[in-house]
Every structure is written in structure tokens, then in C-alpha cells.
Design a protein around this motif. Structure first.
Motif, PDB file in Angstrom:
ATOM      1  N   LYS A  13       0.654  -1.222   0.129  1.00  0.00           N
ATOM      2  CA  LYS A  13      -0.039   0.052   0.031  1.00  0.00           C
ATOM      3  C   LYS A  13       0.919   1.227   0.042  1.00  0.00           C
ATOM      4  O   LYS A  13       0.703   2.314  -0.923  1.00  0.00           O
ATOM      5  CB  LYS A  13      -1.067  -0.016   1.257  1.00  0.00           C
ATOM      6  N   GLU A  36     -14.210  -2.311  -3.183  1.00  0.00           N
ATOM      7  CA  GLU A  36     -15.094  -1.669  -2.084  1.00  0.00           C
ATOM      8  C   GLU A  36     -15.777  -2.932  -1.292  1.00  0.00           C
ATOM      9  O   GLU A  36     -16.181  -3.873  -1.891  1.00  0.00           O
ATOM     10  CB  GLU A  36     -16.173  -0.786  -2.648  1.00  0.00           C
ATOM     11  N   LEU A  72     -12.056   0.652  -6.691  1.00  0.00           N
ATOM     12  CA  LEU A  72     -11.780   1.920  -6.367  1.00  0.00           C
ATOM     13  C   LEU A  72     -10.170   2.422  -6.614  1.00  0.00           C
ATOM     14  O   LEU A  72      -9.340   1.898  -5.844  1.00  0.00           O
ATOM     15  CB  LEU A  72     -12.011   2.205  -4.780  1.00  0.00           C
ATOM     16  N   VAL A 106      -7.481   4.324  -4.149  1.00  0.00           N
ATOM     17  CA  VAL A 106      -7.723   3.800  -2.522  1.00  0.00           C
ATOM     18  C   VAL A 106      -7.198   2.844  -2.220  1.00  0.00           C
ATOM     19  O   VAL A 106      -7.588   1.750  -2.864  1.00  0.00           O
ATOM     20  CB  VAL A 106      -9.070   4.122  -2.389  1.00  0.00           C
ATOM     21  N   ILE A 136      -6.335   5.186   5.377  1.00  0.00           N
ATOM     22  CA  ILE A 136      -6.984   4.657   4.427  1.00  0.00           C
ATOM     23  C   ILE A 136      -8.625   5.077   4.468  1.00  0.00           C
ATOM     24  O   ILE A 136      -9.323   5.311   3.799  1.00  0.00           O
ATOM     25  CB  ILE A 136      -6.803   3.031   4.182  1.00  0.00           C
ATOM     26  N   LEU A 164      -8.955   8.288   3.752  1.00  0.00           N
ATOM     27  CA  LEU A 164      -9.177   8.688   1.958  1.00  0.00           C
ATOM     28  C   LEU A 164     -10.549   8.096   1.751  1.00  0.00           C
ATOM     29  O   LEU A 164     -11.136   8.500   0.677  1.00  0.00           O
ATOM     30  CB  LEU A 164      -8.144   7.572   1.606  1.00  0.00           C
ATOM     31  N   GLU A 165     -11.107   7.123   2.257  1.00  0.00           N
ATOM     32  CA  GLU A 165     -12.427   6.413   1.547  1.00  0.00           C
ATOM     33  C   GLU A 165     -13.416   7.314   1.999  1.00  0.00           C
ATOM     34  O   GLU A 165     -14.354   7.677   1.147  1.00  0.00           O
ATOM     35  CB  GLU A 165     -12.744   5.142   2.345  1.00  0.00           C
ATOM     36  N   ARG A 171     -13.030  10.073  -0.713  1.00  0.00           N
ATOM     37  CA  ARG A 171     -13.802   9.627  -1.858  1.00  0.00           C
ATOM     38  C   ARG A 171     -15.229   9.570  -2.060  1.00  0.00           C
ATOM     39  O   ARG A 171     -15.838  10.214  -2.925  1.00  0.00           O
ATOM     40  CB  ARG A 171     -13.149   8.120  -2.005  1.00  0.00           C
TER      41      ARG A 171
END
Length: 788
Positions: free
Chosen positions: A453, A468, A481, A484, A522, A525-526, A529
């Protein structure tokens, strides 16, 4: 391209789908030989053929191709002098008849001005053999039987056979239904050794005489040919032998007629197979709701709403897959069963299909690249036979890939580095990705390792991605995604399943801090998004609304412009009428002034040049009314007006007015000029408005039909009494319509109808005179009648 990848990604299964739509043997060979290629020109031509096929499928339901067998062995046999049987000749005949049907089909497409890029070129290669096709069709049935029309001799022989069989049956019917029926096992007529016999009880075998041909299994029944029909059976047998010999002669003759055209027939079969293959690609595209993608020579792949072709199209989740433009490597992280492997296979399989000229299940405006090689290491590669572990098998494949890969390669790795110690596996995965990056290869890899990552953030040309997962439903959504990285959802899932929060808190404390920070990053970030996606949907709504408003405004502006021009034209016309009226009055005034000046004989009055200036100023007030006619948009629309049957035109060559009947080809029409019909090119005709109906000269009540009376009556094919009655009604209607003259077309024939009409016209009180039409308008086959 390596054949292993075709099986790994399921390309062979796509070919199995494709072959279900094939109807010809040649088309099946095309599918069997289909493999992806890397030549851009070849791929482009294949995709253009597919685009044409989809267009024909959409407009006409596909190309009409029947089931055709492989005729290559037949052509090889006649080349060495062998004769074909009826079935083989029927198969060749179907190829020739299909050639004609397909040609007519595409001629209709051309007449409808349907543009195709490649298919018309294939049609031009077909060779027409109408006489040979007709000969085969009239001589051989669809099932291969030689018809009676194959030769006069065969027709006579078969008539003799039918008569002989009828005679024998009548004789045998008299036996089985008469007093001798008691000697029979059954009152039926049957055949043995190709001869008619009757079943006789064993104890009465001497009653009928003749020949015993067979007996039943029990021996109680004998199948006997009675002596009175032996001669008839002999004659029937002779006719049957003659029939067989004549059929062999006909088959030999037809086979010999094919020999000079065997290459043309083979090429026709090849072209029809190509068209069948294109047709099947179009039908597969319709089934997959697929399109023909654009080609990016820079390998900027963008598959919009891509779907795996081997999954039910109503259930598969569509994803946007992008690689090559902003990044050449995608690292997909996250838990199992989320759809990572399917995403890998979707990218690879769609690329293989595109490089094979097949339609792919993606959205409009998608584009594909062109790769020399596609490599994949997907699934459990454990090999018991070679005593290799899963890790060893993966490494063997990866080593092979690294030896062959270059900047024109697409590499797909599933669970890169799996099967060994996590730290070592992650380090190996990073090194392998770096090695592929140094060779500028295009890479999509999936992994469980969290270290990758961070790799996606730190390496140029590399981006993270994940599948997702819906924590609320505890199930994956299968949505890709990009941008991400995936994260573990173990804590959230455990909490929803009822695990004590204390245990979860302790687990978080035990968890390495960096991993916890990474998961928090993360999660952030989600969230971002999702916020961006919500804002995008909101903006998209306003963009759609703005587009609708713009479209409405554009239409309103166009309407306003047209209406303004109409109103301006009306205003100019009205102003011109006013100016004309004022000018007329001014002319009178000026004339009076000039007269007074001349009468007075003095020069002290109004000067002549002043009068001229005044008149010029009045003339300048006139406004042009033809501006609307000079409008370029209207002029272009007028030029683009399409002619249609029933339009009236002036034929420039003859200076005559005529009526369009039907379109012969792209540039010619059949035109009715008086009683003549002729072909005229569109270049030699000018559209005109229809003539007004002739006004009635007598003020009397006219019937509704009189305003539609033609100036010509056609009596050809009518009986004498019916024709005279029709002439009587027609002349009354023509007189009421005010026609000065009309034409009666009676044809030449035996002359009886012409004589009868002449006698009738002599006695008609309203007929001033009549005469035969000029030679170029029918001669003595038509009579011109003039009214007084």
C-alpha cells in the motif's frame, strides 16, 4: 502471443460462445483459427468489419446466411475427375444461391445509402454464376434428389415407373381384396428384393404360383410374387435401372460443368465464411451489449464500465479500468472474495478480445491498447507431479515472464509474493514490481501485503486500488476504487457480529502503530472519496440541467430567427406596397408639375434635375424581398431535399414535364412522360411544383371526382363491353373537368377494341374530332380525343 494466456484468461471460452452463432463450415474454421495479433493495421481492419457487422445487425437483423457445409473436398474431387453425388451437388448449389441472395441483400443496403467501411469490399469479391446456379437448382433438390426436370429422358422414365407401379398395384389389389384373400396372412402389398409381393400362408403357397422371395421368422408366411405380375415387375425393374443410369449420367454432367468454376466457387464459399464470422461477432456483441473500442497506439487503456464477458451481463458489476496514461502499474489490495482476480481477468480478456477484432462489453468512448504479449500468473499453480509448492510454481512463472517482458507487454499478477513468509514475500513483490517498472511494462497486481500500500504512494507511475467492501451488509460490492488502497475490516466486522468492545480495543493496542495509522489514513481516504463522489453526482445533475437548458435555448433561438425572418419579410412586403402606392402618387404629382412648367414657358419654376432627384429618392425607399431566398441555411436544405415517387419534374433533355414512378438505382429514376416510361438521371431533371387542376369553363356543379380526372385512360387488358362503359364515364368526367383533349390508350392487339372505340367516338355529340397518337406516344395503340 503465447497460447498459455488464452486458456488462463478464458479466451477459448469466448471462442466457444462465438461459435454458437456460426452457421457455415468455413465460418467455424475462421473461429478456430482466431488468435489475438499485435499488428495495428490488421486489428483496425478486423474492428472495422465488426463495426459494419454490428451496424447491419442493428438495421437489418444481420446478414442472411443459411447453414452451409464444407465444399472444399467436393471441389478437390471434381478436380481429379470424380463425380459428385446429389447431396454434394446440392451443397455446392446452396453456396451459389447464397452468393446471389447476399449480393441482393447488400445491393439493397447500398440503395438505402447505408455506409459500411469494409463489407462492401468483401461483396465485390463474390463471383456470380447465374446459369450454373439455375441448372443445379432445377436439377437437384435441397436434399440431394435429382428432379424430374433434370433431363427430358429422366422425366419420361419416371412417368413409366409410376405407370408400371400403378398397374402392379391394381393387379395386386384385385388379389388381396378378392376371393383369394383367404389364402393371405394379411391383406397388404409389400416389397422384397425391390419387387412387389404379397404375404401368403405357407400351406397355400401353390395357389398363386410365381416366385417366393422371403418368409417370416416363424415360417408360416411366404412373401410371393404372383406369376401374373412377374412380367410387370420385370418391366418396372428395367425402368428403375434406366432411371439409375440416367441419374448417374446427369450427376456426371453436372460435376463436369462445375470444373471450370471450381476456384470461383471455393472463393465464394471463403467470402461467405468471412461474412458468417463477421455476423457471429455482431451477434456476440449484441448478446454482450458490447461495442468496438478505439485503438490507442500509446497504450492508454480506458475501459469504461467494463464487464467480464463470461459472467451474466445482468449480474456482473461494471467497473472503470484505466492504465497507461497517468500510471503504468496498479496495485490492488484488500481481502479475498472482493473481486480482485475477476478485475485482473477482465482487463486481460478484454484486451485479448480487442486484439482479435471482437466487440467488448464496455461503455461508449472506451479505448484499448495493443500489446505484443500479455502475461498472467493467476490462481493456485501448485503442481503435485513436479513436487512444486504453490510459491515455487508462482516463482517459476514469474521468472519466465521477467525474461520475456518489454515495454509492449501487459503483465497480470494475482497474489504477488504469496505462499511464503509475509516479510520476505512483500519484499520480493516490491522488487518484482520495480523490475517490471524498469522495463516500462504495464502491470496490474493484487496482493494481501500492507507494505505494498505504501509502495503505491512512493513509486512514480504506480497507483493503489482496492475493491469496495460494505461494512453494513458485511459483503463486497465488487466495485473497483482506483487511488484508494484496501484495508482490513476485521475490527468493524467483529464489532457488528457482537464481539466485546474491550477485546477489540486490546487488539487495536496490540496492533502495530504504523499499521493502525495506515488503516486510519485509508479510512480517511475512503471518506474523502465518498464525499467527492457525492459532490460529483450533485455537479453532474447541474451539468445535465445546464445541457438541457442550452438545448432548449438553442432550439428557441432557431425558432426565433425563423419567425423574425418571416415577420421581416411580411414587413418588407407591406412597406413595398406602401412605397409603390406613394411612388405612383408622386409620379402623378411630378407629371402635373412638369406639365405646368412647360405650359408656363418660364424657367423660374422647379428645375428638371430637382424632379429627377425627387423621383430617385422615392425609388430608393423600395426594400428587397428576396433576402429570405438567399438564406444559406434554407438554400442548403432545399438542395438536400430528397426526390420521392410521385414528384413532378421537368426532364431537361426533352423539355417535358413528367412524374417520378420509382428509383432504379442511386442516380436514376423511372419517369412517366405522357404514355412513355423511361429511365432518366437525376442530373437531367428539375423538381417542379404540381400543376393546378384545369379550371372549369362552364359554371356548373362539379363532382368531387372531377377535380382528379387524369388526362389519359388506359384500357389495355379490359373486355370490350367493360372498356366502352369506362370510356363513356371517362369522357363525361373529362368534359366536366374542362379538358380540351384527352388520350385513350387501347393497345394494338387484334384491333377489335380500337375499332369499337372509333365507332363510339364518331357518334359522341361532344367529340369534335379524334386521331391516332404520334409514333413516339404510342401510334395506333392510342387515340387523342378533342372536345368541341
Amino acid at each position: 502471443m503465447n497460447t498459455r494466456i488464452l486458456t488462463t484468461l478464458g479466451f477459448d471460452k469466448v471462442k466457444q460462445l462465438l461459435i454458437t452463432y456460426i452457421v457455415t463450415a468455413q465460418g467455424a474454421e475462421e473461429v478456430e483459427q482466431l488468435v489475438p495479433v499485435s499488428e495495428a493495421s490488421t486489428i483496425q481492419s478486423w474492428l472495422e468489419e465488426t463495426e459494419d457487422g454490428l451496424k447491419v445487425q442493428r438495421l437489418r437483423g444481420g446478414i442472411p446466411i443459411p447453414k452451409l457445409e464444407n465444399i472444399r473436398p467436393h471441389m478437390k474431387r471434381i478436380e481429379i475427375g470424380a463425380d459428385l453425388n446429389g447431396v454434394e451437388l446440392a451443397q455446392v448449389g446452396r453456396v451459389l444461391s447464397t452468393t446471389s441472395e447476399i449480393t441482393r441483400f447488400f445491393e439493397d443496403l447500398q440503395d438505402s445509402e447505408i455506409e459500411l467501411t469494409r463489407l462492401y469490399n468483401w461483396i465485390e469479391q463474390l463471383v456470380h454464376l447465374p446459369e450454373l446456379s439455375r441448372r443445379l437448382k432445377e436439377s437437384i433438390d435441397e436434399d440431394g434428389r435429382v428432379t424430374d426436370e433434370a433431363s427430358p429422358e429422366l422425366k419420361i422414365i419416371r412417368q413409366n415407373i409410376r405407370r408400371s407401379e400403378q398397374t402392379i398395384r391394381e393387379q395386386l389389389d384385385g388379389i388381396v381384396r378378392g376371393k383369394n384373400a383367404k389364402y393371405l396372412s394379411d391383406a397388404i402389398i409389400t416389397m422384397r428384393n425391390e419387387r412387389y409381393v404379397i404375404p401368403v400362408k405357407q400351406e397355400y403357397k401353390g395357389v398363386f404360383g410365381g416366385v417366393v422371395h422371403d418368409q417370416s421368422a416363424s415360417g408360416q408366411t411366404l412373401f410371393i410374387e404372383p406369376k401374373q405380375i412377374v412380367e410387370s415387375n420385370n418391366r418396372l425393374r428395367q425402368h428403375q435401372i434406366a432411371e439409375r443410369n440416367e441419374i448417374e449420367r446427369i450427376l456426371s454432367e453436372l460435376s463436369a460443368e462445375l470444373v471450370p468454376y471450381r476456384n470461383e466457387i471455393l472463393h465464394n464459399a471463403y467470402v461467405i465464411g468471412k461474412l458468417d464470422f463477421i455476423n457471429s461477432k455482431a451477434r456476440l456483441g449484441k448478446e454482450l451489449r458490447g461495442i468496438v473500442p478505439e485503438i490507442s497506439l500509446e497504450n492508454h487503456i480506458y475501459f469504461k464500465q467494463a464487464r467480464h464477458p463470461l459472467i451474466d451481463q445482468d449480474k456482473v458489476v461494471a467497473n472503470d479500468i484505466m492504465i497507461g496514461k497517468e500510471y503504468q502499474a496498479i496495485v490492488i489490495t484488500g481481502p479475498n472474495t472482493g473481486g480482485k482476480t475477476i478485475t485482473l481477468k477482465t482487463l486481460g480478456l478484454l484486451q485479448l478480445m480487442g486484439q482479435s477484432g471482437l466487440p467488448i462489453p464496455v461503455g461508449e468512448e472506451s479505448q484499448m491498447g495493443i500489446f505484443e504479449e500479455v502475461f498472467a500468473d493467476i490462481g493456485d499453480e501448485q503442481s503435485i507431479e513436479q513436487s512444486l509448492s504453490t510459491f515455487s510454481s508462482h516463482m517459476t512463472n514469474i521468472v519466465s515472464v521477467l525474461d520475456k517482458v518489454n515495454e509492449r507487454s501487459l503483465v497480470l499478477f494475482d497474489e504477488l509474493g504469496a505462499g511464503t513468509d509475509p516479510q520476505e514475500g512483500a519484499a520480493l513483490a516490491i522488487s518484482i514490481l520495480d523490475a517490471l517498472g524498469s522495463k516500462s511494462a504495464y502491470v496490474m497486481a493484487t496482493t494481501h501485503y500492507p507494505e505494498l500500500k505504501v509502495y503505491g504512494y512512493n513509486r512514480a507511475g504506480t497507483i493503489n486500488a482496492s475493491m469496495e467492501f460494505d461494512v453494513d451488509t458485511l459483503s463486497p460490492t465488487y466495485r473497483l476504487l482506483i487511488g484508494v488502497p484496501g484495508r482490513s475490516n476485521a475490527f468493524e466486522i467483529s464489532k457488528r457480529l457482537g464481539l466485546d468492545t474491550t477485546i477489540i480495543s486490546e487488539a487495536k493496542q496490540i496492533m502495530d502503530g504504523e499499521s493502525q495509522d495506515l488503516n486510519e489514513m485509508i479510512a480517511d481516504l475512503e471518506n474523502r472519496r465518498k464525499m467527492a463522489e457525492t459532490e460529483y453526482l450533485e455537479v453532474r445533475h447541474y451539468v445535465d440541467e445546464a445541457e438541457n437548458l442550452y438545448r432548449d435555448l438553442k432550439e428557441a433561438y432557431s425558432f426565433f430567427f425563423d419567425e423574425r425572418e418571416k415577420e421581416m419579410a411580411k414587413a418588407r412586403k407591406k412597406s413595398n406596397e406602401l412605397v409603390a402606392q406613394a411612388q405612383e402618387e408622386a409620379e402623378g404629382i411630378i407629371s402635373d408639375i412638369r406639365k405646368m412648367q412647360l405650359a408656363s414657358g418660364t424657367q423660374g419654376g422647379i428645375k428638371e434635375h430637382q424632379l429627377i432627384d425627387a423621383k430617385s429618392k422615392l425609388t430608393q425607399l423600395h426594400q428587397e424581398e428576396t433576402r429570405l431566398e438567399k438564406n444559406k441555411v434554407l438554400k442548403r436544405a432545399k438542395e438536400q431535399k430528397q426526390l420521392k415517387a410521385g414528384d413532378e419534374v421537368i426532364v431537361d433533355t426533352y423539355g417535358q414535364r413528367g412524374t417520378l414512378i420509382r428509383k432504379i438505382n442511386t442516380h436514376e429514376w423511372q419517369v412517366q412522360l405522357g404514355i412513355l416510361k423511361m429511365a432518366v438521371s437525376e442530373e437531367n431533371m428539375t423538381p417542379v411544383a404540381p400543376l393546378k387542376e384545369p379550371t372549369q369553363r362552364v359554371t356548373s356543379i362539379r363532382s368531387a371526382e372531377s377535380s382528379h380526372v387524369p388526362n389519359q385512360l388506359d384500357l389495355r387488358g379490359k373486355r370490350y363491353e367493360e372498356a366502352l362503359a369506362e370510356v363513356d364515364q371517362y369522357l363525361d368526367a373529362a368534359i366536366l373537368a374542362g379538358y380540351p383533349q384527352v388520350t385513350i390508350v387501347h393497345g394494338k392487339g387484334t384491333g377489335a377494341l380500337r375499332t369499337g372505340i372509333t365507332e363510339y367516338l364518331k357518334n359522341h355529340r361532344s367529340v369534335k374530332g379524334f386521331e391516332f397518337a404520334p409514333a413516339n406516344q404510342g401510334g395506333n395503340g392510342a387515340t387523342i380525343v378533342k372536345f368541341g
